[in-house]
Structures are given as structure tokens and as C-alpha cells.
Design a protein around this motif. Sequence first.
Motif, PDB file in Angstrom:
ATOM      1  N   GLN A 256       0.853  -1.190   0.110  1.00  0.00           N
ATOM      2  CA  GLN A 256      -0.092   0.028   0.067  1.00  0.00           C
ATOM      3  C   GLN A 256       0.906   1.191   0.040  1.00  0.00           C
ATOM      4  O   GLN A 256       0.528   2.093  -0.672  1.00  0.00           O
ATOM      5  CB  GLN A 256      -0.926   0.041   1.085  1.00  0.00           C
ATOM      6  N   PHE A 257       1.889   1.341   0.732  1.00  0.00           N
ATOM      7  CA  PHE A 257       2.913   2.501   0.976  1.00  0.00           C
ATOM      8  C   PHE A 257       3.426   2.724  -0.512  1.00  0.00           C
ATOM      9  O   PHE A 257       3.439   4.030  -1.095  1.00  0.00           O
ATOM     10  CB  PHE A 257       4.030   2.138   1.669  1.00  0.00           C
ATOM     11  N   VAL A 258       3.903   1.808  -1.112  1.00  0.00           N
ATOM     12  CA  VAL A 258       4.340   1.983  -2.585  1.00  0.00           C
ATOM     13  C   VAL A 258       3.363   2.565  -3.494  1.00  0.00           C
ATOM     14  O   VAL A 258       3.763   3.516  -4.320  1.00  0.00           O
ATOM     15  CB  VAL A 258       4.962   0.646  -3.093  1.00  0.00           C
ATOM     16  N   HIS A 259       2.016   2.021  -3.371  1.00  0.00           N
ATOM     17  CA  HIS A 259       1.018   2.457  -4.288  1.00  0.00           C
ATOM     18  C   HIS A 259       0.712   3.850  -3.962  1.00  0.00           C
ATOM     19  O   HIS A 259       0.586   4.750  -4.745  1.00  0.00           O
ATOM     20  CB  HIS A 259      -0.304   1.648  -4.100  1.00  0.00           C
ATOM     21  N   ARG A 260       0.825   4.201  -2.700  1.00  0.00           N
ATOM     22  CA  ARG A 260       0.543   5.604  -2.107  1.00  0.00           C
ATOM     23  C   ARG A 260       1.577   6.542  -2.937  1.00  0.00           C
ATOM     24  O   ARG A 260       1.269   7.643  -3.635  1.00  0.00           O
ATOM     25  CB  ARG A 260       0.578   5.908  -0.643  1.00  0.00           C
ATOM     26  N   VAL A 261       2.831   6.270  -2.638  1.00  0.00           N
ATOM     27  CA  VAL A 261       4.166   6.856  -3.021  1.00  0.00           C
ATOM     28  C   VAL A 261       4.025   7.154  -4.747  1.00  0.00           C
ATOM     29  O   VAL A 261       4.216   8.277  -5.000  1.00  0.00           O
ATOM     30  CB  VAL A 261       5.398   6.469  -2.351  1.00  0.00           C
ATOM     31  N   VAL A 305      -8.328   7.790  -2.545  1.00  0.00           N
ATOM     32  CA  VAL A 305      -8.320   8.363  -0.895  1.00  0.00           C
ATOM     33  C   VAL A 305      -9.648   7.983  -0.120  1.00  0.00           C
ATOM     34  O   VAL A 305      -9.645   7.441   0.754  1.00  0.00           O
ATOM     35  CB  VAL A 305      -7.904   9.722  -0.606  1.00  0.00           C
ATOM     36  N   MET A 306     -10.798   8.119  -0.940  1.00  0.00           N
ATOM     37  CA  MET A 306     -11.873   8.062  -0.403  1.00  0.00           C
ATOM     38  C   MET A 306     -12.362   6.853  -0.285  1.00  0.00           C
ATOM     39  O   MET A 306     -13.057   6.143   0.525  1.00  0.00           O
ATOM     40  CB  MET A 306     -13.217   8.768  -1.429  1.00  0.00           C
ATOM     41  N   THR A 307     -11.859   5.908  -1.490  1.00  0.00           N
ATOM     42  CA  THR A 307     -11.978   4.303  -1.171  1.00  0.00           C
ATOM     43  C   THR A 307     -11.402   3.802  -0.162  1.00  0.00           C
ATOM     44  O   THR A 307     -11.767   2.771   0.691  1.00  0.00           O
ATOM     45  CB  THR A 307     -11.655   3.875  -2.583  1.00  0.00           C
TER      46      THR A 307
END
Length: 354
Positions: A256-261, A305-307
Motif C-alpha cells: 500500500q505504501f508503494v502504491h501511495r508514493v 483516498v475516499m475508497t
Amino acid sequence: MSRFAPPDRSRAVALWLFGVAALVFAMVVVGGVTRLTGSGLSITEWKPLLGAIPPLSDADWRAAFDQYRQIPQYELVNAGMSLNEFKGIYWWEWAHRFLGRIIGVAFAVPFLVFLVIRRMPRRLIWRCVVLLGLGGLQGLIGWWMVASGLVDRVDVAPERLATHLGLALLIFMGLIWTGLEAWNGPEPSRSPQGWARGAALLLGAVFLQCLLGGLVAGAKAGFVYTDWPLMNGQVFPPVDWGQGAVAFLHDQGLVQFVHRVWAYALLLMGSLYALQAFRWRLAEGMGFWGYALAASLWLQAVLGVMTLIHAVPLSLGALHQAGAAAVLAIGTVNLWVVLRSQPRRFVSIRGGGL
């Protein structure tokens, strides 16, 4: 030109390809719903032809249910599920597979017809053959993905899910690109200019983010760390590095962190691209598609972000997957338009030509 000679372009062929692309788009969305409802392992056999026929009798349903009850997902996740509950997840997976079969027919049959009546632009024949082959390969990869969850796991392997999604999106992009070629006809080849390289880099970055999203989906990483912008109050989540390199595929927090960055990086790249498009007032639609791509990236980020903060409800999860495919489509059109535009055909907002 003889009425029997292949044309340089064909609007009918283009509309057919765009129609198949729309079906693939629907397939991607239904695949997302199948994943979110936990339906993907409900059919434990791969029958390319006979599998199109669903259970027709009570005995058939019970036989299918008995097969499902033999895999780990039932024993460890859905133990005690009723037959009616099983039917609910079965129909989603059946619909997903059936739509794949429809896409195969919707592509293969018109393609053969266009070849027979010589209405297929000659330069596009090999591309369509490749797309047809990739469609067949996608069926095999789909079963390869499902098979990973039938023995030692309660779900499919994240890397296989990402591979399955990635190939579907490659086919989607190929259909759009080939449809644009059929609609507009051939153009002289040109050396890639700076804008083309930037557009290609941005499209590649969007595609990579889609693959990372597939890993998030496969690892069910969207259901953990549902706060934002931090992750359970931390910038970087705890990671089980004991898994080694596999952590980048399976560790929920790291995935999840990599997807966010990468989403943040995409927003920066897309915004800078649109800013430069505005600054130089790009001609022939180049500016419009650059703005559209940047806007779609921002909308997709907000939706992501909403998801996340709502713990991936079915409606938002499906919409987020649809949004990813839409961004990829816009990025594909943007690159095609840039490559088709004459190099250096733009002016500075300050009025000076280049």
C-alpha cells in the motif's frame, strides 16, 4: 481504388475496435467486483467451452458447491456458507468468465469478416492478430491466477492477479490505439520529440500504477491502514522483511505504501506535463489531452483516498478500478495524439515561436 482493395483507413473497423475496447473496460470493472466480493475462486474448474453453461439443476448446483467446499477458501473463510450464498459468488465469477468469452467472439468474428470482404487496412492486420493472440493468452493467465488459490491459499497470488490485470489493460490500450489508427489512416513516421518521450513516460507510469493497484488488490492491502495521509499514524508502516523481496508483492503495508508514493509521483508528473502544455500552447489537441490526463489523475487520486478511508466498499472499489482504466485510456490517446502532431508545432505563451 478498387472496391475489393483494402482501404488505408476504415471507420467501421475503428468503431468495432472501440466497441471491443468498451467490452474490455467492462471486463476490468466486473473483474474488480469479482475480487471485492470474494467470488474469484467459486468456480474451481477451467472449461473454455462447456464452462459457458452454468449449473442448470439443483444437482448441478450441489456438485459445484461440493467442489468449492474442498478448497481452503471455503474451509478457512466461508465455512458454513449456504447454497444460496454460494450462488451469489458463483454468478459473479461466471459473469466474468462469460464476458471474456463474449469478448473473444466479438473480436474474432468481425475480424474474419473484415478480412474476407477486404475492408481491413493491411497495416493493421498483424496488430489485430497479436491482439487476438493476447486475448487467448489472457484466458490461460486467468486460470493460472485462479489455480494459485485452490490448494495452499485462501485467495489468488497477488503477482498473478497483477499479471492478469496488466495483460487486460495492455489489450485495452492496444484496441484503443489500433482503433485510432483505423479511424485516421496512416501517417508518415517521425522521430520521437521531447513531448512524445514525456507522454510515453507518463503513460508508462500510469500503467505501472495500475499494476501496483493489482498488487494492492491481490494482497487485500486496501483493507489495512485506512487512514490518510499517514498509515496508522506513521509515515512508513511496519514491514515483515523476513519475507525478503517477496515483501514487495505480499506485505500489505509495504504494497500500500508503494502504491501511495507512486500516486504522489504521478500527480506531480501529470501536473508538470499539463503546466508545460499550457505554457507552450500545444497545437492539434496535444494541450487538451494533456489537461485531461492531469485532471483525470487528480480525480482518480481523490477517489483512491475516499475508497481507502471507507475501507474499500464495493461501489467505491469498483469505481476506483474503472477510474484506473479511464486514466489509462486518456494517457493512451494523449500519446497517440502527440506522436501524430507535427514536431515543434507549438508557440510559447509569451508569444515567441520555437
